[in-house]
Design a protein around this motif. Structure first.
Motif, PDB file in Angstrom:
ATOM      1  N   ALA A 285       0.933 -18.995 -19.230  1.00  0.00           N
ATOM      2  CA  ALA A 285       0.191 -18.932 -20.482  1.00  0.00           C
ATOM      3  C   ALA A 285       0.391 -17.594 -21.172  1.00  0.00           C
ATOM      4  O   ALA A 285       0.766 -16.596 -20.562  1.00  0.00           O
ATOM      5  CB  ALA A 285      -1.298 -19.171 -20.225  1.00  0.00           C
ATOM      6  N   ALA A 286       0.115 -17.588 -22.488  1.00  0.00           N
ATOM      7  CA  ALA A 286       0.102 -16.386 -23.311  1.00  0.00           C
ATOM      8  C   ALA A 286      -0.978 -16.570 -24.359  1.00  0.00           C
ATOM      9  O   ALA A 286      -1.358 -17.706 -24.692  1.00  0.00           O
ATOM     10  CB  ALA A 286       1.469 -16.147 -23.964  1.00  0.00           C
ATOM     11  N   ALA A 287      -1.498 -15.448 -24.882  1.00  0.00           N
ATOM     12  CA  ALA A 287      -2.597 -15.538 -25.833  1.00  0.00           C
ATOM     13  C   ALA A 287      -2.431 -14.507 -26.931  1.00  0.00           C
ATOM     14  O   ALA A 287      -1.797 -13.467 -26.749  1.00  0.00           O
ATOM     15  CB  ALA A 287      -3.938 -15.327 -25.115  1.00  0.00           C
ATOM     16  N   GLY A 288      -3.030 -14.800 -28.093  1.00  0.00           N
ATOM     17  CA  GLY A 288      -3.027 -13.885 -29.224  1.00  0.00           C
ATOM     18  C   GLY A 288      -3.572 -14.562 -30.463  1.00  0.00           C
ATOM     19  O   GLY A 288      -3.450 -15.785 -30.632  1.00  0.00           O
ATOM     20  N   ASP A 289      -4.214 -13.780 -31.340  1.00  0.00           N
ATOM     21  CA  ASP A 289      -4.763 -14.296 -32.598  1.00  0.00           C
ATOM     22  C   ASP A 289      -5.743 -15.445 -32.390  1.00  0.00           C
ATOM     23  O   ASP A 289      -5.796 -16.397 -33.168  1.00  0.00           O
ATOM     24  CB  ASP A 289      -3.633 -14.764 -33.538  1.00  0.00           C
ATOM     25  N   GLY A 290      -6.512 -15.395 -31.284  1.00  0.00           N
ATOM     26  CA  GLY A 290      -7.478 -16.449 -31.022  1.00  0.00           C
ATOM     27  C   GLY A 290      -6.876 -17.734 -30.514  1.00  0.00           C
ATOM     28  O   GLY A 290      -7.564 -18.753 -30.440  1.00  0.00           O
ATOM     29  N   LEU A 291      -5.602 -17.731 -30.146  1.00  0.00           N
ATOM     30  CA  LEU A 291      -4.912 -18.924 -29.658  1.00  0.00           C
ATOM     31  C   LEU A 291      -4.523 -18.736 -28.200  1.00  0.00           C
ATOM     32  O   LEU A 291      -4.164 -17.633 -27.774  1.00  0.00           O
ATOM     33  CB  LEU A 291      -3.656 -19.197 -30.487  1.00  0.00           C
ATOM     34  N   LEU A 292      -4.570 -19.807 -27.444  1.00  0.00           N
ATOM     35  CA  LEU A 292      -4.090 -19.827 -26.073  1.00  0.00           C
ATOM     36  C   LEU A 292      -2.941 -20.815 -25.984  1.00  0.00           C
ATOM     37  O   LEU A 292      -3.099 -21.990 -26.316  1.00  0.00           O
ATOM     38  CB  LEU A 292      -5.202 -20.232 -25.102  1.00  0.00           C
ATOM     39  N   HIS A 293      -1.798 -20.341 -25.517  1.00  0.00           N
ATOM     40  CA  HIS A 293      -0.608 -21.177 -25.381  1.00  0.00           C
ATOM     41  C   HIS A 293      -0.367 -21.424 -23.887  1.00  0.00           C
ATOM     42  O   HIS A 293      -0.228 -20.478 -23.114  1.00  0.00           O
ATOM     43  CB  HIS A 293       0.618 -20.495 -25.996  1.00  0.00           C
ATOM     44  N   VAL A 294      -0.282 -22.676 -23.488  1.00  0.00           N
ATOM     45  CA  VAL A 294      -0.092 -23.055 -22.096  1.00  0.00           C
ATOM     46  C   VAL A 294       1.205 -23.840 -21.975  1.00  0.00           C
ATOM     47  O   VAL A 294       1.403 -24.841 -22.678  1.00  0.00           O
ATOM     48  CB  VAL A 294      -1.273 -23.897 -21.579  1.00  0.00           C
ATOM     49  N   TYR A 295       2.094 -23.377 -21.090  1.00  0.00           N
ATOM     50  CA  TYR A 295       3.348 -24.094 -20.835  1.00  0.00           C
ATOM     51  C   TYR A 295       3.196 -24.837 -19.509  1.00  0.00           C
ATOM     52  O   TYR A 295       2.871 -24.237 -18.475  1.00  0.00           O
ATOM     53  CB  TYR A 295       4.530 -23.135 -20.763  1.00  0.00           C
ATOM     54  N   ALA A 296       3.439 -26.140 -19.524  1.00  0.00           N
ATOM     55  CA  ALA A 296       3.356 -26.947 -18.312  1.00  0.00           C
ATOM     56  C   ALA A 296       4.290 -28.139 -18.443  1.00  0.00           C
ATOM     57  O   ALA A 296       4.233 -28.876 -19.429  1.00  0.00           O
ATOM     58  CB  ALA A 296       1.921 -27.426 -18.077  1.00  0.00           C
ATOM     59  N   GLY A 297       5.158 -28.309 -17.455  1.00  0.00           N
ATOM     60  CA  GLY A 297       6.008 -29.496 -17.417  1.00  0.00           C
ATOM     61  C   GLY A 297       6.921 -29.669 -18.605  1.00  0.00           C
ATOM     62  O   GLY A 297       7.188 -30.792 -19.031  1.00  0.00           O
ATOM     63  N   GLY A 298       7.414 -28.561 -19.187  1.00  0.00           N
ATOM     64  CA  GLY A 298       8.336 -28.649 -20.309  1.00  0.00           C
ATOM     65  C   GLY A 298       7.680 -28.726 -21.671  1.00  0.00           C
ATOM     66  O   GLY A 298       8.367 -28.864 -22.679  1.00  0.00           O
ATOM     67  N   THR A 299       6.355 -28.637 -21.739  1.00  0.00           N
ATOM     68  CA  THR A 299       5.627 -28.765 -23.005  1.00  0.00           C
ATOM     69  C   THR A 299       4.678 -27.592 -23.203  1.00  0.00           C
ATOM     70  O   THR A 299       4.005 -27.172 -22.253  1.00  0.00           O
ATOM     71  CB  THR A 299       4.831 -30.081 -23.047  1.00  0.00           C
TER      72      THR A 299
END
Length: 796
Positions: free
Chosen positions: A772-786
């Motif tokens: 995962a990565a975060a910034g600007d109030g967003l959380l980005h989660v990478y799992a299984g190619g998506t």
């Protein structure tokens, strides 16, 4: 303590945990000895076939006696509620010890292998085959390892109660003949499992890999065991013989015992020395503190009485069978750390409500005194462990509340936790399913480096800005309007690429090329590399990996080398050749390049991990004095400033980078990851089953939660992301009794980084590891190619 419920002579003290088969209670005999009493769920006890299975388990466990097996104290498979009482064994499981201490050298596995072979010999003498020997079924105590869980052990000649073709065991440790043929399990199957266990502890990874169970089982049958990194060639050959596909080709348990005994280390058993002894000691002290906090009058009402009518047990979800999920993870401080302030209701959100509503109950574990009774007092009680040896999956320690008091009214179930639900903003398929990827934020872009490419996405919308095809990417470093990409692997020497951060177009590409007149070795560069950027300087460090015996043989005596390039143009600036050594980290700052080294050592010799420092701000690179023992802290060199926080072997260290002096040290349970820099005066440490905030100046715990765990940032190995005062974690769905841990992932959770209060939660669709990565109030989660991107419920 009169008047409490009993199971035969055992007086039930507390409910330790519950699984699909039954419940485990902490109990005490009339003499004061502690024990684990397992009682079977009522609906299972009513099934004749299951009762027969339980009878077989009881007979199997009672037939085994030896110094390295958990003893059965008593049992009654014919009771209204069948039960089994076993001794408690104080210490971590081998799975937990491996996570906390890392791979073993050549000596420790010999002592461990000899003890486990002796345990198997005692099991086999009873006419049994264990069939599920694995790290989580072995507890490491001060007296050595204790083999647990005879729930599926069986007599080799008996007819089983399992269905035809049913396979019992654990992927990665089950012998191939049990997967491919209708054969009875034999002692050779336990030899295979023992070798797989030793391979896991010596190389740091399972010999047949990880991933979905069917893939591991396929590699077990069709593949060859991965033993790269075995301590010595002799160990590699021995483990390979034990993992032979043909059971007849494997050594016998007696031969395994003899081989390991001949290599028993002169300095004594591994578990008798630090750091393993300290890990065991901390478990003992936690249990002693738990015993000290037990009520002296009255007893909790057990959830499963042995006779008479009872209300059906509420439905539960079986907890994962791991030591991390099976015990309360409470940190113990180093002697140099200032004393902790007692937790407050605000500082411990998980326990504040329970403590307020149950004033007569013992404090939750986080409220226990940090200095409990001495270990000798624990041993006088007969010893205790927080992992039951009776075969119930996932024993989880639970605090006692009013509803456990037999003299008081039954308390109503606590209301369900109402937590705002985060919103799924967008999703984008970027990679190959089943592969991992590194994700990181750079300005308004999200960079995703997977097995096939480096992709830049618009962080707010998920639109693809650019995609640069590149395999075997080992590092991505965005700086300003450039994104530096390092490629390295076994097929080619490392190469450094600079991409335009806006378009993804390649600005320049550099490969290791030594100057024609450069002095030094003529050996080619190694295939592994590190990247470091310091302003106008980009550095590529190449080296030959020592990760496996194969690598050592194929790469030979190759030195590490450093190449300096102009970060804007890619022009070669300088070159430096080092000695034969693996590189474990690099850092460039303040006109210095620091290279953490791991020189080759003889088997059994202490590892030297110096930090080599090169001044790069002059006309050419100039070596500075080497920092002995500085390898684990590559950022701590004369060119650095500030404080950085490191996690090594369960210890958190606050290090002044310029002086290389530690401000404080803390020892935490498990193998936590820690945020490298402070935010809001706090650093955050996390394991799969716990997240806590430490004061950046003193190391004191400010808050701690066990309903959430580590959400790996960056490439999946980094600490939990913290951005704009929000810490992101992972764990089960919010609700009463929610406990984080391996296998308990429902989704992601956003917490107030300062107070630990939950802000919002959201489910995540994931079939494997996530980063995962975060910034600007967003959380980005990478799992299984998506990539799945979440935002808070009130965000626009």
């Amino acid at each position: 303590m009169d008047g409490g419920e009993r199971v035969a002579e055992f007086r039930l003290v507390a409910l330790l945990g519950e699984g699909g088969m039954g419940r485990v209670h902490l109990a005490r005999t009339a003499s004061g000895r502690l024990a684990a009493v397992k009682t079977v769920h009522e609906h299972l006890a009513a099934e004749p076939q299951f009762r027969e299975r339980f009878r077989r388990e009881t007979l199997a466990a009672r037939a085994v006696a030896g110094p390295f097996t958990a003893a059965v104290l008593d049992a009654d498979p014919d009771a209204v509620r069948p039960w089994l009482a076993t001794e408690f064994c104080a210490g971590p499981t081998l799975a937990e010890a491996a996570d906390a201490l890392g791979p073993l050298g050549a000596g420790p596995p010999a002592a461990l292998g000899a003890a486990l072979a002796e345990a198997l010999a005692s099991i086999h003498r009873a006419g049994l085959v264990h069939r599920d020997l694995k790290p989580s079924n072995v507890v490491l105590t001060r007296g050595g390892p204790k083999v647990l869980d005879f729930g599926i052990a069986r007599r080799a000649a008996d007819e089983t109660l399992t269905a035809t073709g049913e396979v019992i065991g654990s992927p990665g440790f089950i012998a191939p003949e049990l997967l491919t043929a209708d054969v009875e399990p034999s002692p050779a199957a336990d030899v295979f499992a023992l070798a797989a266990l030793l391979a896991r502890l010596t190389t740091g990874r399972a010999p047949f890999g990880s991933g979905p169970a069917h893939q591991v089982l396929y590699r077990t049958v069709r593949g060859e065991a991965d033993l790269d990194g075995a301590p010595t060639p002799q160990w590699r050959a021995f483990l390979a013989s034990c993992l032979a596909a043909d059971p007849a080709a494997r050594p016998t348990v007696a031969e395994v015992l003899r081989w390991c005994s001949e290599r028993f280390p002169a300095e004594g058993a591994w578990w008798e020395r630090e750091p393993a002894a300290g890990l065991i000691r901390r478990h003992e002290e936690r249990v002693a503190a738990l015993v000290e906090a037990m009520p002296t009058t009255g007893l909790p009402r057990p959830a499963t009485p042995t006779a008479g009518p009872s209300r059906p047990a509420p439905p539960t979800t079986e907890a994962p069978r791991t030591a991390e999920a099976a015990r309360p993870a409470t940190p113990t401080a180093e002697a140099t750390r200032p004393a902790e302030a007692p937790p407050t209701a605000e500082a411990t959100p998980q326990t504040a409500t329970r403590t307020a509503t149950a004033p007569q109950a013992p404090l939750p574990y986080d409220g226990l005194p940090r200095r409990g009774p001495a270990r000798r007092r624990l041993l006088a009680f007969g010893g205790a462990v927080l992992v039951a040896g009776a075969g119930v999956a996932g024993a989880t320690l639970l605090g006692l509340t009013e509803k456990d008091d037999p003299t008081g009214p039954a308390a109503a179930p606590p209301p369900k936790t109402r937590r705002p639900r985060g919103r799924l903003l967008w999703t984008r398929a970027t990679g190959e399913p089943g592969h991992t990827a590194a994700v990181l934020r750079h300005a308004s872009a999200l960079l995703v480096a997977d097995a096939a490419a480096v992709t830049a996405l618009d962080a707010a919308t998920g639109a693809v800005r650019w995609r640069y095809p590149a395999r075997q990417v080992t590092a991505v470093e965005p700086r300003g309007d450039l994104v530096f990409v390092l490629r390295s692997g076994l097929l080619f020497t490392p190469e450094l690429i600079a991409l335009d951060s806006r378009t993804g177009n390649r600005r320049w590409k550099a490969v290791p090329v030594r100057p024609i007149r450069a002095a030094g070795s003529t050996a080619p560069d190694g295939q592994s590399g590190y990247l470091a950027v310091d302003g106008a300087l980009a550095v590529l460090v190449s080296y030959a990996s020592d990760a496996s015996q194969w690598a050592k043989r194929s790469l030979g005596d190759r030195p590490w080398r450093a190449y300096g390039f102009d970060s804007r143009t890619g022009k070669a600036l300088w070159f430096h050749e080092g000695t034969r050594a693996a590189v474990t980290g690099v850092h460039a700052a303040g006109g210095r390049l620091a290279v953490a080294l791991a020189p080759p050592t003889r088997s059994g010799a202490p590892a030297e991990k110096p930090l080599f420092v090169l001044r790069t701000s002059g006309a050419g690179p100039e070596p500075e004095p080497e920092i002995p023992g500085g390898g684990p802290y590559p950022q701590a060199h004369p060119g650095s400033r500030g404080t950085r926080y490191y996690a090594t072997g369960g210890r958190i260290v606050a290090l002044d980078l310029a002086t290389r002096r530690s401000a404080w040290r803390r020892t935490l349970d498990g193998a936590p990851a820690v945020t490298p820099t402070a935010a809001g005066g706090l650093v955050h440490a996390a394991t799969p089953g716990r997240v806590e905030a430490l004061d950046a100046r003193s190391g004191r715990t400010r808050w701690s939660r066990t309903d959430v765990g580590r959400l790996s940032g960056g490439d999946g190995d980094g600490p939990s992301p913290v951005a704009a005062g929000v810490l992101y974690a992972t764990g089960p769905e919010p609700g009463p009794g929610a406990k984080a841990g391996e296998g308990a992932v429902w989704g992601v959770h956003a917490l107030d980084a300062v107070r630990g209060r939950p802000l919002w939660s959201a489910p995540v669709e994931a079939t494997g590891p996530i980063s995962a990565a975060a910034g600007d109030g967003l959380l980005h989660v990478y799992a299984g190619g998506t990539v799945q991107t979440f935002t808070g419920p009130d965000a626009s």
